[in-house]
Design a protein around this motif. Sequence first.
Motif, PDB file in Angstrom:
ATOM      1  N   ASP A  34      14.851   8.473  33.774  1.00  0.00           N
ATOM      2  CA  ASP A  34      14.331   9.481  34.629  1.00  0.00           C
ATOM      3  C   ASP A  34      12.716   9.097  34.672  1.00  0.00           C
ATOM      4  O   ASP A  34      12.035   9.781  33.935  1.00  0.00           O
ATOM      5  CB  ASP A  34      14.596  10.662  34.026  1.00  0.00           C
ATOM      6  N   VAL A  35      12.625   8.390  35.571  1.00  0.00           N
ATOM      7  CA  VAL A  35      11.350   7.418  35.703  1.00  0.00           C
ATOM      8  C   VAL A  35      10.216   8.238  36.124  1.00  0.00           C
ATOM      9  O   VAL A  35       9.004   8.380  35.172  1.00  0.00           O
ATOM     10  CB  VAL A  35      11.290   6.150  36.588  1.00  0.00           C
ATOM     11  N   LEU A  36      10.312   9.359  36.975  1.00  0.00           N
ATOM     12  CA  LEU A  36       9.176   9.995  37.288  1.00  0.00           C
ATOM     13  C   LEU A  36       9.946  11.667  37.094  1.00  0.00           C
ATOM     14  O   LEU A  36      10.196  12.320  37.699  1.00  0.00           O
ATOM     15  CB  LEU A  36       8.983  10.000  38.930  1.00  0.00           C
ATOM     16  N   ARG A  37       9.302  12.116  35.940  1.00  0.00           N
ATOM     17  CA  ARG A  37       8.532  11.625  34.868  1.00  0.00           C
ATOM     18  C   ARG A  37       9.045  11.861  33.507  1.00  0.00           C
ATOM     19  O   ARG A  37       8.228  11.324  32.489  1.00  0.00           O
ATOM     20  CB  ARG A  37       6.946  12.240  34.913  1.00  0.00           C
ATOM     21  N   PHE A  38      10.222  12.133  33.325  1.00  0.00           N
ATOM     22  CA  PHE A  38      10.591  12.519  31.907  1.00  0.00           C
ATOM     23  C   PHE A  38      10.665  11.567  30.916  1.00  0.00           C
ATOM     24  O   PHE A  38       9.991  11.439  29.860  1.00  0.00           O
ATOM     25  CB  PHE A  38      12.132  13.496  32.076  1.00  0.00           C
ATOM     26  N   SER A  39      11.399  10.509  31.371  1.00  0.00           N
ATOM     27  CA  SER A  39      11.361   9.152  30.552  1.00  0.00           C
ATOM     28  C   SER A  39      10.058   8.438  30.434  1.00  0.00           C
ATOM     29  O   SER A  39       9.810   8.273  28.872  1.00  0.00           O
ATOM     30  CB  SER A  39      12.364   8.178  31.093  1.00  0.00           C
ATOM     31  N   SER A  40       9.376   8.457  31.222  1.00  0.00           N
ATOM     32  CA  SER A  40       7.993   7.794  31.059  1.00  0.00           C
ATOM     33  C   SER A  40       7.216   8.619  30.076  1.00  0.00           C
ATOM     34  O   SER A  40       6.314   8.050  29.299  1.00  0.00           O
ATOM     35  CB  SER A  40       7.422   7.407  32.439  1.00  0.00           C
ATOM     36  N   PHE A  80      19.566   7.070  24.128  1.00  0.00           N
ATOM     37  CA  PHE A  80      18.228   6.751  24.394  1.00  0.00           C
ATOM     38  C   PHE A  80      17.580   7.157  25.630  1.00  0.00           C
ATOM     39  O   PHE A  80      18.419   7.392  26.551  1.00  0.00           O
ATOM     40  CB  PHE A  80      18.226   5.023  24.381  1.00  0.00           C
ATOM     41  N   LEU A  81      16.556   7.415  25.803  1.00  0.00           N
ATOM     42  CA  LEU A  81      15.700   7.445  26.899  1.00  0.00           C
ATOM     43  C   LEU A  81      15.216   6.118  27.523  1.00  0.00           C
ATOM     44  O   LEU A  81      14.323   5.356  26.703  1.00  0.00           O
ATOM     45  CB  LEU A  81      14.507   8.586  27.005  1.00  0.00           C
ATOM     46  N   GLY A  82      15.212   5.576  28.694  1.00  0.00           N
ATOM     47  CA  GLY A  82      14.505   4.618  29.347  1.00  0.00           C
ATOM     48  C   GLY A  82      13.860   4.669  30.417  1.00  0.00           C
ATOM     49  O   GLY A  82      13.942   5.497  31.376  1.00  0.00           O
ATOM     50  N   ALA A  83      12.947   3.746  30.537  1.00  0.00           N
ATOM     51  CA  ALA A  83      11.982   3.734  31.696  1.00  0.00           C
ATOM     52  C   ALA A  83      11.382   2.308  31.965  1.00  0.00           C
ATOM     53  O   ALA A  83      11.665   1.613  31.215  1.00  0.00           O
ATOM     54  CB  ALA A  83      10.819   4.618  31.386  1.00  0.00           C
ATOM     55  N   LEU A  84      10.748   2.273  32.821  1.00  0.00           N
ATOM     56  CA  LEU A  84       9.927   1.116  33.165  1.00  0.00           C
ATOM     57  C   LEU A  84       8.908   0.655  32.123  1.00  0.00           C
ATOM     58  O   LEU A  84       8.996  -0.668  31.720  1.00  0.00           O
ATOM     59  CB  LEU A  84       9.338   0.944  34.676  1.00  0.00           C
ATOM     60  N   VAL A  85       8.257   1.679  31.606  1.00  0.00           N
ATOM     61  CA  VAL A  85       7.312   1.347  30.477  1.00  0.00           C
ATOM     62  C   VAL A  85       7.904   0.872  29.142  1.00  0.00           C
ATOM     63  O   VAL A  85       7.153   0.354  28.531  1.00  0.00           O
ATOM     64  CB  VAL A  85       6.390   2.708  30.577  1.00  0.00           C
ATOM     65  N   SER A  86       9.159   1.167  29.238  1.00  0.00           N
ATOM     66  CA  SER A  86       9.544   0.953  27.912  1.00  0.00           C
ATOM     67  C   SER A  86      11.138   0.049  27.727  1.00  0.00           C
ATOM     68  O   SER A  86      11.771   0.192  27.025  1.00  0.00           O
ATOM     69  CB  SER A  86      10.114   2.364  27.199  1.00  0.00           C
ATOM     70  N   ALA A  87      11.100  -0.521  29.033  1.00  0.00           N
ATOM     71  CA  ALA A  87      12.480  -1.187  29.175  1.00  0.00           C
ATOM     72  C   ALA A  87      12.616  -2.361  28.069  1.00  0.00           C
ATOM     73  O   ALA A  87      13.896  -2.399  27.631  1.00  0.00           O
ATOM     74  CB  ALA A  87      12.363  -1.803  30.205  1.00  0.00           C
ATOM     75  N   GLY A  88      11.762  -2.894  27.720  1.00  0.00           N
ATOM     76  CA  GLY A  88      11.960  -4.266  26.434  1.00  0.00           C
ATOM     77  C   GLY A  88      12.279  -3.450  25.300  1.00  0.00           C
ATOM     78  O   GLY A  88      13.009  -3.941  24.538  1.00  0.00           O
ATOM     79  N   LEU A 185      -0.937  13.996  40.799  1.00  0.00           N
ATOM     80  CA  LEU A 185      -0.481  13.249  39.591  1.00  0.00           C
ATOM     81  C   LEU A 185      -0.320  11.997  40.173  1.00  0.00           C
ATOM     82  O   LEU A 185       0.583  11.232  39.484  1.00  0.00           O
ATOM     83  CB  LEU A 185       0.840  13.797  39.188  1.00  0.00           C
ATOM     84  N   ARG A 186      -1.039  11.283  41.006  1.00  0.00           N
ATOM     85  CA  ARG A 186      -0.955  10.042  41.219  1.00  0.00           C
ATOM     86  C   ARG A 186      -1.086   8.913  40.150  1.00  0.00           C
ATOM     87  O   ARG A 186      -0.482   7.896  39.927  1.00  0.00           O
ATOM     88  CB  ARG A 186      -2.231   9.650  42.189  1.00  0.00           C
ATOM     89  N   ASP A 187      -2.036   9.412  39.057  1.00  0.00           N
ATOM     90  CA  ASP A 187      -2.308   8.322  38.115  1.00  0.00           C
ATOM     91  C   ASP A 187      -0.861   8.203  37.166  1.00  0.00           C
ATOM     92  O   ASP A 187      -0.582   7.306  36.672  1.00  0.00           O
ATOM     93  CB  ASP A 187      -3.323   8.863  37.058  1.00  0.00           C
ATOM     94  N   ASP A 188      -0.182   9.301  37.009  1.00  0.00           N
ATOM     95  CA  ASP A 188       1.174   9.384  36.437  1.00  0.00           C
ATOM     96  C   ASP A 188       2.116   8.541  37.122  1.00  0.00           C
ATOM     97  O   ASP A 188       2.841   7.763  36.319  1.00  0.00           O
ATOM     98  CB  ASP A 188       1.419  10.786  36.272  1.00  0.00           C
ATOM     99  N   VAL A 189       2.210   8.548  38.290  1.00  0.00           N
ATOM    100  CA  VAL A 189       3.037   7.687  39.072  1.00  0.00           C
ATOM    101  C   VAL A 189       2.569   6.196  38.833  1.00  0.00           C
ATOM    102  O   VAL A 189       3.421   5.343  38.500  1.00  0.00           O
ATOM    103  CB  VAL A 189       3.047   8.119  40.545  1.00  0.00           C
ATOM    104  N   LEU A 190       1.503   5.916  38.874  1.00  0.00           N
ATOM    105  CA  LEU A 190       1.013   4.531  38.821  1.00  0.00           C
ATOM    106  C   LEU A 190       1.181   4.040  37.129  1.00  0.00           C
ATOM    107  O   LEU A 190       1.761   2.781  37.133  1.00  0.00           O
ATOM    108  CB  LEU A 190      -0.458   4.431  38.974  1.00  0.00           C
ATOM    109  N   ALA A 191       1.058   5.015  36.209  1.00  0.00           N
ATOM    110  CA  ALA A 191       1.324   4.570  34.991  1.00  0.00           C
ATOM    111  C   ALA A 191       2.841   4.223  34.840  1.00  0.00           C
ATOM    112  O   ALA A 191       3.336   3.678  34.041  1.00  0.00           O
ATOM    113  CB  ALA A 191       0.752   5.513  34.098  1.00  0.00           C
TER     114      ALA A 191
END
Length: 213
Positions: A34-40, A80-88, A185-191
């Motif tokens: 759930d990338v925006l924004r729960f998992s991230s 697990f929770l997965g996101a772009l920021v934590s894929a690896g 919340l643009r910074d959150d989206v970019l992060a």
Amino acid sequence: MPSPFDQSRYQVRMEWGVSGLERAAASDIVVVVDVLRFSSTVARRIAAGVTVALDADAHAVSLNGAAVAARAADSAAVVFLGALVSAGAVAAAVMAEQQRRAARTSILVIAAGELSSREPGAALRVAVEDLLGAGAIVDALGALGIDHTSPEAAAAGEAFRGLRPALRHLLTASGSGQELIDQGLRDDVLAAAQVDTVSSAPVLRDGVFVPYA
């Protein structure tokens, strides 16, 4: 009897939302994206040393991701929770879990998507950010040799690989991204559009997300 839609022939599976969790074959591991924004958000908090309860507050923040995680927790799966920021990091934790079990481990990657409301039977919208996040997990698993993927999972992985250079644009231009940008919340989206900026994987234990160890 197995269904042709349950992806049971494959080690790595991919589905959408709670309905997809129920449609797919029971899996040893479920990764909720759930990338925006729960998992991230949870991934960053876990990396900062803060645990996150899967409670009423979590459900208030995440219309669908928290619900999928809670439903997955009702099974015997490791969640697990997965996101772009934590894929690896998530892929590494999945590999570690498989090694701990000393057996081939089935993995279901669930892209949360977005529900139209909190009413029962609400329609699920396919969310591009969750497709790409799921694809990032599939890609990272493949890099570790866990690559017996269903067509659904393979397609998500290819979408991530092909579109990775455009992640910032895709997330900010997406419906979910535009909604958050309108809220300041643009910074959150970019992060959330960054890949592998978090080195720990959130795992659900006794109703609380903690670092996998």
